[in-house]
Structure formats: structure tokens, C-alpha cells
Design a protein around this motif. Structure first.
Motif, mmCIF file in Angstrom:
data_model
loop_
_atom_site.group_PDB
_atom_site.id
_atom_site.type_symbol
_atom_site.label_atom_id
_atom_site.label_comp_id
_atom_site.label_asym_id
_atom_site.label_seq_id
_atom_site.Cartn_x
_atom_site.Cartn_y
_atom_site.Cartn_z
ATOM 1 N N LEU A 43 0.820 -1.205 0.000
ATOM 2 C CA LEU A 43 0.000 0.000 0.000
ATOM 3 C C LEU A 43 0.858 1.261 0.000
ATOM 4 O O LEU A 43 0.603 2.200 -0.760
ATOM 5 C CB LEU A 43 -0.943 -0.003 1.207
ATOM 6 N N ARG A 44 1.885 1.271 0.836
ATOM 7 C CA ARG A 44 2.748 2.466 0.866
ATOM 8 C C ARG A 44 3.502 2.610 -0.452
ATOM 9 O O ARG A 44 3.677 3.720 -0.972
ATOM 10 C CB ARG A 44 3.741 2.360 2.035
ATOM 11 N N ASP A 45 3.918 1.495 -1.019
ATOM 12 C CA ASP A 45 4.673 1.516 -2.273
ATOM 13 C C ASP A 45 3.818 2.010 -3.435
ATOM 14 O O ASP A 45 4.336 2.566 -4.398
ATOM 15 C CB ASP A 45 5.191 0.101 -2.564
ATOM 16 N N HIS A 46 2.490 1.798 -3.350
ATOM 17 C CA HIS A 46 1.599 2.175 -4.439
ATOM 18 C C HIS A 46 0.802 3.440 -4.148
ATOM 19 O O HIS A 46 -0.236 3.687 -4.770
ATOM 20 C CB HIS A 46 0.649 1.017 -4.765
ATOM 21 N N CYS A 47 1.297 4.242 -3.244
ATOM 22 C CA CYS A 47 0.683 5.544 -2.988
ATOM 23 C C CYS A 47 0.761 6.380 -4.268
ATOM 24 O O CYS A 47 1.783 6.419 -4.948
ATOM 25 C CB CYS A 47 1.400 6.247 -1.840
ATOM 26 N N ARG A 48 -0.334 7.047 -4.598
ATOM 27 C CA ARG A 48 -0.383 7.860 -5.814
ATOM 28 C C ARG A 48 -0.363 9.361 -5.514
ATOM 29 O O ARG A 48 -0.778 10.171 -6.348
ATOM 30 C CB ARG A 48 -1.636 7.518 -6.624
ATOM 31 N N SER A 49 0.147 9.741 -4.351
ATOM 32 C CA SER A 49 0.298 11.163 -4.059
ATOM 33 C C SER A 49 1.417 11.741 -4.925
ATOM 34 O O SER A 49 2.263 11.013 -5.453
ATOM 35 C CB SER A 49 0.636 11.364 -2.580
ATOM 36 N N ALA A 50 1.429 13.058 -5.077
ATOM 37 C CA ALA A 50 2.437 13.710 -5.920
ATOM 38 C C ALA A 50 3.845 13.445 -5.418
ATOM 39 O O ALA A 50 4.797 13.376 -6.205
ATOM 40 C CB ALA A 50 2.163 15.211 -5.981
ATOM 41 N N ALA A 51 3.987 13.289 -4.104
ATOM 42 C CA ALA A 51 5.316 13.039 -3.546
ATOM 43 C C ALA A 51 5.800 11.622 -3.859
ATOM 44 O O ALA A 51 7.014 11.383 -3.926
ATOM 45 C CB ALA A 51 5.292 13.269 -2.034
ATOM 46 N N SER A 52 4.864 10.703 -4.054
ATOM 47 C CA SER A 52 5.227 9.296 -4.260
ATOM 48 C C SER A 52 5.169 8.851 -5.713
ATOM 49 O O SER A 52 5.815 7.864 -6.089
ATOM 50 C CB SER A 52 4.305 8.386 -3.433
ATOM 51 N N TYR A 53 4.412 9.591 -6.548
ATOM 52 C CA TYR A 53 4.176 9.126 -7.907
ATOM 53 C C TYR A 53 4.056 10.312 -8.846
ATOM 54 O O TYR A 53 3.393 11.313 -8.541
ATOM 55 C CB TYR A 53 2.884 8.301 -7.939
ATOM 56 N N LYS A 63 2.470 12.586 -14.467
ATOM 57 C CA LYS A 63 2.753 13.010 -15.847
ATOM 58 C C LYS A 63 3.570 11.963 -16.588
ATOM 59 O O LYS A 63 3.352 11.715 -17.776
ATOM 60 C CB LYS A 63 3.487 14.349 -15.846
ATOM 61 N N THR A 64 4.518 11.360 -15.909
ATOM 62 C CA THR A 64 5.363 10.344 -16.554
ATOM 63 C C THR A 64 4.923 8.924 -16.211
ATOM 64 O O THR A 64 5.442 7.962 -16.769
ATOM 65 C CB THR A 64 6.829 10.508 -16.126
ATOM 66 N N ASN A 65 3.935 8.803 -15.282
ATOM 67 C CA ASN A 65 3.475 7.485 -14.814
ATOM 68 C C ASN A 65 4.633 6.661 -14.257
ATOM 69 O O ASN A 65 4.764 5.466 -14.542
ATOM 70 C CB ASN A 65 2.762 6.729 -15.936
ATOM 71 N N GLN A 66 5.455 7.327 -13.452
ATOM 72 C CA GLN A 66 6.592 6.661 -12.835
ATOM 73 C C GLN A 66 6.595 6.918 -11.336
ATOM 74 O O GLN A 66 6.094 7.933 -10.843
ATOM 75 C CB GLN A 66 7.909 7.172 -13.444
ATOM 76 N N ARG A 67 7.205 5.999 -10.603
ATOM 77 C CA ARG A 67 7.247 6.079 -9.154
ATOM 78 C C ARG A 67 8.348 7.029 -8.707
ATOM 79 O O ARG A 67 9.486 6.962 -9.176
ATOM 80 C CB ARG A 67 7.473 4.677 -8.571
ATOM 81 N N ASN A 68 8.015 7.927 -7.791
ATOM 82 C CA ASN A 68 9.012 8.796 -7.153
ATOM 83 C C ASN A 68 9.558 8.174 -5.878
ATOM 84 O O ASN A 68 10.701 8.419 -5.492
ATOM 85 C CB ASN A 68 8.400 10.168 -6.809
ATOM 86 N N LEU A 69 8.717 7.385 -5.243
ATOM 87 C CA LEU A 69 9.063 6.824 -3.937
ATOM 88 C C LEU A 69 10.198 5.807 -4.057
ATOM 89 O O LEU A 69 10.224 4.994 -4.982
ATOM 90 C CB LEU A 69 7.827 6.149 -3.342
ATOM 91 N N ASP A 70 11.123 5.856 -3.122
ATOM 92 C CA ASP A 70 12.196 4.861 -3.046
ATOM 93 C C ASP A 70 11.679 3.654 -2.272
ATOM 94 O O ASP A 70 11.583 3.678 -1.051
ATOM 95 C CB ASP A 70 13.416 5.470 -2.356
ATOM 96 N N THR A 71 11.341 2.590 -3.000
ATOM 97 C CA THR A 71 10.779 1.399 -2.367
ATOM 98 C C THR A 71 11.745 0.803 -1.348
ATOM 99 O O THR A 71 11.327 0.279 -0.310
ATOM 100 C CB THR A 71 10.430 0.346 -3.439
ATOM 101 N N GLY A 72 13.044 0.911 -1.636
ATOM 102 C CA GLY A 72 14.039 0.360 -0.714
ATOM 103 C C GLY A 72 14.127 1.085 0.604
ATOM 104 O O GLY A 72 14.774 0.589 1.535
ATOM 105 N N ALA A 73 13.466 2.255 0.714
ATOM 106 C CA ALA A 73 13.517 3.023 1.964
ATOM 107 C C ALA A 73 12.265 2.826 2.824
ATOM 108 O O ALA A 73 12.184 3.369 3.931
ATOM 109 C CB ALA A 73 13.693 4.508 1.644
ATOM 110 N N ILE A 74 11.299 2.046 2.342
ATOM 111 C CA ILE A 74 10.072 1.838 3.122
ATOM 112 C C ILE A 74 10.362 0.887 4.278
ATOM 113 O O ILE A 74 10.985 -0.162 4.104
ATOM 114 C CB ILE A 74 8.963 1.241 2.230
ATOM 115 N N ASP A 75 9.907 1.245 5.449
ATOM 116 C CA ASP A 75 10.031 0.380 6.629
ATOM 117 C C ASP A 75 9.208 -0.883 6.386
ATOM 118 O O ASP A 75 7.999 -0.816 6.166
ATOM 119 C CB ASP A 75 9.521 1.131 7.861
#
Length: 408
Positions: free
Chosen positions: A63-73, A76-88
Motif C-alpha cells: 500500500l505504501r509503495d503504491h501511494c499515488r500522491s504527488a510526492a510518491s508518484y 505526468k510520466t506514470n513513474q514512481r518517485n518513492l524509493d521502495t528500498g527506503a520503506i520500513d
């Protein structure tokens, strides 16, 4: 008179009062509270969401990895901003709620994620397990002939997007599609293929033109009959689309054989699930070795004969070529006999006469074959027979189809 009034007062008045009591009570409609759009249950390792008959188990890290907030996703480019390796990996939401058909989660640190419940239902494992990736019509000879699938015409196909869309729809459903009235040249054949996708250049070149001169180390360059098979099974990723255009044939025979591999695989699964499972699990090698003047190639590819998506068991590729199958050394001794038996069952199904669709390729008729699904072969022939064609990239064909809103 007095007695009559007294009788009315004694017997009728209570009834009239009772009538007026019911008449004057104001009507109040029964108001039923709307059912909640979703029910939530927080477990130690996931959030269980009940929504429109679907019970979803949504992992917290997912769920955290698939957050669609502007900070996470980046929408415009349909790409992930969030660093999955940094999720607890032990993350859990501090607060959960449902508002306006959306799931809202507040994470430690205050970040809020918002998900449309319909999006979760579509993209959850439970949702994908119940859906198919690509709708198809499985066929044998009679089914395909009775469908009367129309062929595209060259001029309209090259200029009209609606014609291209219909062509792609037929190709996706049946695994084969035709364009007629194509000028009988290699250049026109190249043009009609580029209308659909990018050409995949291989060891055979970009556009190839061949006859029965044995100029390459392949049985296709002969007049011999060829049994049903898929091409380039020795590529790690076999070519997606095969294109043929018969430019000339001065002789007899040479009809093209087409067999829907997905139809036969489905028949095998119905009457022998164990054999189907074995052929979809055991990997074998295919190999192409060429030693001719100017051509030195040694190519190998590995994979099961039947390829299925693991989450819904949908077949997505057949890799069947008895000519190019390499030495079987990837199967343990206690399994190899069962593999041969399963292979025989599939081969028997493939060779049933009712599953064979024979077509005569004539100058001007170009055929597009889904090389991951439909096997092709040919009968032997006499005389000069000249074909041209190419391979197309599967990804780009499907991309073109999705651009028209087709499911692929």
C-alpha cells in the motif's frame, strides 16, 4: 330519535374515532441507512478490504509503495518517485478510513495516501486472479471459418485508423489477420507491416525474401513439407509476430497450415491437467546452429512448451518446434518419461485434422501470425515459390492496440 343517537354514540363513535386516529397520523417513510462502501479489517500483516463482493488482502508495504500522491508518484510520466528500498518493512498505518469511495491511510510521520476503491479492486491480487489479460477466441478450423473474419484492404488499411483498429481487434482475438490487395513487392510488404509495428531485425535480416535454394541452414529454405511449429523458439524471447507475403508461385502445393496452439493447450488442460501442468513447468532448450558461407550462428533459448501467467493460469505463449528442440538435459530421469508422454498428448491434439486450418497464400495477400500462439507449417510444393516477410516486435503491436483502447 334519541335512542338512535344513543345507539350511534355507543357503537359507531369508537369506530369513527379509530378511523380518524389512523388517518391523521403523518406518514413517515422508512429510511434505510446506506451500506458502507467498504469494510476494513486491520490484521498484523495486511489490511483486509471488502468491496463490491471482492475480499482483498492488501499488504501494508504494498500500500505504501503504491501511494499515488504527488510526492510518491509522478502522474505526468506514470513513474514512481518513492524509493521502495527506503520503506520500513514493518510499516503500518496509524489511521484508516473510507470517504467517497476512497481508502485513506495516514502513515507514521503524517503522510496520507488516498486510493480509489475501484482501483484497488482492479489492481489487487484477488482482482487480477479473476480477470484475463487478453480476451481471445480459441478456434479450430470450423470455428474460424464460420466466424467469417473480414480481411483488411490495402488502401483503406494504410489510410484509415478505424480499419487498422478492426485489423488489430481480429488479430488479438484470433491470433491471425490478413491484409489483401497489397502491391506484390518487398517494399509494399514492408510498408504494410510498419503500419502495425516496428520490424524486429534478426539474424535473417530486417526484411527477408527467400525461395527453396537452401541459402540458409534452415529447412524453411526448401520445398519440403513443414510440420506445425512456432518460429525462433531458440530465441530467449521468441519473435512476437510472423509476417508472410507470397510474391510468386509457379507450381503446385505450398498451402500454409495454421493451428491455434492456445485452443489445443486448452483441450489438453481439460482432459489431462497433469500433463498440462508438467509442460508448463518444465523448461527445455531450443537451439539454432548454422554453418554456411557467410553465416555462423549458434543461438539457444530456454523455456517451457506452454507458458502461463502464474496468478491466473492464463496461457500467453506456446514454444513448440520439434525441428529446433535441443538435447533434453534439463529434466531429471524420474520426470523425463512423463514429459515425453505429455508432449505426445499435446502433439496428438495439435495434429487432429479438425484443428488444421489450411490457407493458400497468393500474391497480394499478407498474413500476420501471432508467433506466441498460432503455429504454422506448409505442405510440400513444386516449382518456383518466392516469399518475403519479417518479424515484428510484439510489445509495439500490443502498444498500438492499447492506443486504440483495445484490451491487450
Amino acid at each position: 330519535m334519541f335512542k338512535m343517537f344513543r345507539r350511534f354514540n355507543t357503537h359507531l363513535r369508537p369506530a369513527v374515532k379509530q378511523l380518524f386516529r389512523h388517518t391523521l397520523i403523518p406518514w413517515r417513510p422508512k429510511i434505510q441507512s446506506a451500506a458502507p462502501p467498504a469494510a476494513l479489517h486491520l490484521l498484523d500483516d495486511c489490511l483486509v478490504v471488502h468491496y463490491k463482493g471482492t475480499r482483498m488482502h492488501l499488504n501494508y508495504v504494498w500500500l505504501r509503495d503504491h501511494c499515488r500522491s504527488a510526492a510518491s508518484y509522478n502522474s505526468k510520466t506514470n513513474q514512481r518517485n518513492l524509493d521502495t528500498g527506503a520503506i520500513d518493512l514493518s510499516i503500518r498505518p496509524d489511521h484508516t478510513s473510507v470517504e467517497d469511495d476512497h481508502l485513506l491511510l495516514t502513515w507514521p510521520g503524517g503522510h496520507v495516501s488516498k486510493y480509489a476503491l475501484s482501483w484497488l479492486a482492479e489492481n489487487s491480487y484477488e482482482g487480477k486472479k479473476q480477470s484475463i489479460i487478453q480476451p481471445r477466441i480459441l478456434w479450430n478450423s470450423d470455428i474460424y471459418k464460420n466466424a467469417n473474419v473480414p480481411h483488411a484492404k490495402w488502401e483503406k488499411f494504410m489510410s484509415c485508423d478505424d480499419e487498422l483498429k478492426k485489423f488489430l481487434q481480429n488479430y488479438l482475438l484470433y491470433g491471425i489477420a490478413f491484409v489483401e490487395d497489397v502491391p506484390v513487392t518487398v517494399e509494399a510488404t514492408e510498408a504494410v507491416t510498419q503500419r502495425v509495428s516496428l520490424i524486429r531485425e534478426t539474424t535473417y535480416g530486417r526484411m527477408w525474401c527467400f525461395t527453396s535454394d537452401f541459402s540458409r541452414g534452415d529447412s524453411a529454405y526448401s520445398q519440403l513439407a513443414l510440420d506445425r511449429h512456432t518460429d525462433t523458439s531458440y530465441f530467449q524471447e521468441p519473435s512476437g509476430i510472423q509476417v508472410f507475403h507470397c510474391l510468386k508461385h509457379e507450381g503446385t502445393g505450398g498451402r500454409t497450415l495454421l493451428v491455434d496452439g492456445f485452443y489445443t493447450a486448452d483441450k489438453l488442460r481439460q482432459h489431462s491437467a497433469e500433463s498440462f501442468e508438467l509442460l508448463s513447468r518444465v523448461h527445455i532448450r531450443h537451439e539454432y546452429i548454422e554453418n554456411t558461407d557467410g553465416h555462423q550462428n549458434h543461438i539457444t533459448g530456454t523455456g517451457p512448451l506452454i507458458n502461463v501467467y502464474p496468478w491466473n493460469s492464463e496461457v500467453y505463449m506456446i514454444r513448440y518446434n520439434n525441428y529446433d528442440r535441443a538435447v533434453i538435459n534439463t529434466i531429471p530421469h524420474d520426470v523425463v518419461q512423463r514429459w515425453y508422454a505429455a508432449h505426445r498428448e499435446l502433439t496428438t491434439e495439435l495434429r487432429r485434422l479438425e484443428n488444421e486450418l489450411w490457407v493458400k497464400l497468393t500474391p497480394g495477400k499478407v498474413i500476420f501470425i501471432d508467433n506466441w500462439r498460432v503455429m504454422h507449417g506448409r505442405e510440400s510444393f513444386t516449382g518456383l515459390r518466392q516469399l518475403c516477410g519479417c518479424y515484428l516486435t510484439r510489445d509495439d503491436v500490443l502498444s498500438t492496440a492499447r492506443g486504440f483502447g483495445l484490451q491487450a
